[in-house]
Scaffold this active site. Structure first.
Site, PDB file in Angstrom:
ATOM      1  CD  GLU A  46     -31.896 128.906  32.326  1.00 35.28           C
ATOM      2  OE1 GLU A  46     -31.136 129.950  32.663  1.00 35.28           O
ATOM      3  OE2 GLU A  46     -32.976 128.920  31.766  1.00 35.28           O
ATOM      4  CB  CYS A  78     -33.501 130.270  35.409  1.00 36.74           C
ATOM      5  SG  CYS A  78     -34.881 130.418  34.093  1.00 36.74           S
ATOM      6  CB  SER A 162     -39.347 144.765  -8.984  1.00 37.21           C
ATOM      7  OG  SER A 162     -40.533 144.887  -7.971  1.00 37.21           O
ATOM      8  CB  THR A 190     -41.861 149.504  -0.609  1.00 39.29           C
ATOM      9  OG1 THR A 190     -40.650 149.935  -0.715  1.00 39.29           O
ATOM     10  CG2 THR A 190     -42.317 147.850  -1.036  1.00 39.29           C
TER      11      THR A 190
END
Length: 349
Positions: A46, A78, A162, A190
């Site tokens: 704004e 604002c 993979s 992982t």
């Protein structure tokens, strides 16, 4: 409002922990000012639009994608700036879910004699800020799971190979998902198998998402490529903890049942640290735990047109189901081709 939403989307990668907000000021049928929130701590949408409009803002209509703030944070309110500028009307796409605002901006504007309308393109505004809404209303981030699998639902060969199931275009698309997230979550399995960096590459966004590892037994090596990161464990061996902290990691203990990390506590902690969107790239164990708990808010599944057989690794580790009625179900929100692969965006059914 559609233009304001376009502007808001320019902050897709940069505004966290703040919401993405756009603003357009119109007078006598002409746009006299527009702006968007670019980064936390800088001017809000704004204020940018008011600066662009100047004196033309007096008596104008303001279209903004989120209720103007009414509290003093890193920047002044604002709503107060709009009152001072003398605008005649404010159209907000949605109320601010932040309890610090929660209608306060609308009240401030209304008391100043400014007409306020709320709800125009609200669904689109919410879709632009799912993480901010989730953090404010549920006390946890929006969890976006990314998977890459073959057409028969496998993420890797039985031996763990993979790279690469999906093509270059799909992998580049994933970078955009990481870039819009506040944090990237993976598991120690992982980390040990692939030694990933889990960072944003090839996109200059001026920051890196927080990297988070679920590591119940604190197995992450001190030379892991993903470090520095936040490492959540069940209990911390002093020597392992010291090695990780020396490598720049933050180690936290979140003990849960059966020697595992309490994922509910982890999500709450991340929300408290301002994480809106949590991007998950993990193995079957962590994926399965999130699925079982019902914490997957969005699933982005990349499917490669290949088949690798029954003994390859799957997407979710979970107990066998007795009936199909017990399966977790999703609905398709978007389907498109990315390079030679297919990208499915799914939401809980």
């Amino acid at each position: 409002m559609a233009r304001a939403l376009q502007l808001a989307a320019r902050g897709l990668f940069t505004t966290h922990p703040n919401p993405r907000v756009g603003c357009v000021i119109v007078k006598d049928g002409h746009v006299v000012g527009e702006g968007w929130h670019e980064r936390a701590g800088t001017l809000h949408a704004e204020v940018h639009a008011l600066k662009a409009a100047g004196k033309a803002a007096r008596g104008a209509t303001v279209y903004v994608t989120l209720e103007p703030c009414s509290h003093h944070g890193r920047t002044p309110p604002c709503a107060e700036a709009l009152v001072t500028a003398g605008v005649a009307r404010v159209v907000a796409a949605m109320r601010d879910p932040n309890p610090l605002v929660a209608g306060g901006g609308i009240q401030m504007l209304t008391l100043a004699g400014i007409r306020v309308d709320v709800g125009l393109m609200e669904a689109e505004s919410r879709a632009l800020n799912p993480g901010f809404v989730s953090r404010m209303t549920r006390g946890r981030p929006w969890v976006r799971l990314k998977t890459a699998a073959t057409l028969d639902g496998k993420t890797a060969l039985a031996n763990g190979a993979s790279q690469w199931i999906t093509g270059e275009a799909a992998r580049a698309d994933v970078q955009r998902l990481r870039a819009r997230a506040c944090a990237v979550l993976t598991g120690s399995g992982t980390v040990l198998a692939d030694n990933p960096r889990m960072n944003v590459r090839d996109l200059d966004i001026g920051r890196q998402p927080l990297r988070v590892i679920v590591d119940s037994g604190l197995r992450t090596p001190a030379d892991a490529a993903i470090l520095p990161a936040l490492v959540a464990c069940h209990h911390a061996d002093p020597a392992a903890r010291a090695a990780l902290e020396q490598a720049g990691a933050e180690v936290i203990e979140l003990p849960g049942a059966e020697g595992r990390v309490d994922l509910a506590d982890l999500l709450t902690l991340l929300a408290q640290r301002g994480v809106n969107e949590l991007h998950v790239e993990a193995g079957a164990a962590l994926n399965g735990a999130l699925l079982a708990a019902g914490w997957i808010d969005e699933w982005v599944a990349y499917m490669a047109p290949m088949a690798v057989g029954d003994d390859a690794r799957g997407l979710f580790a979970q107990p066998p189901l007795a009936m199909l009625a017990d399966a977790a179900r999703f609905r398709l929100a978007d389907v498109r081709q990315i390079g030679g692969d297919l990208r499915l965006t799914l939401l809980p059914a």
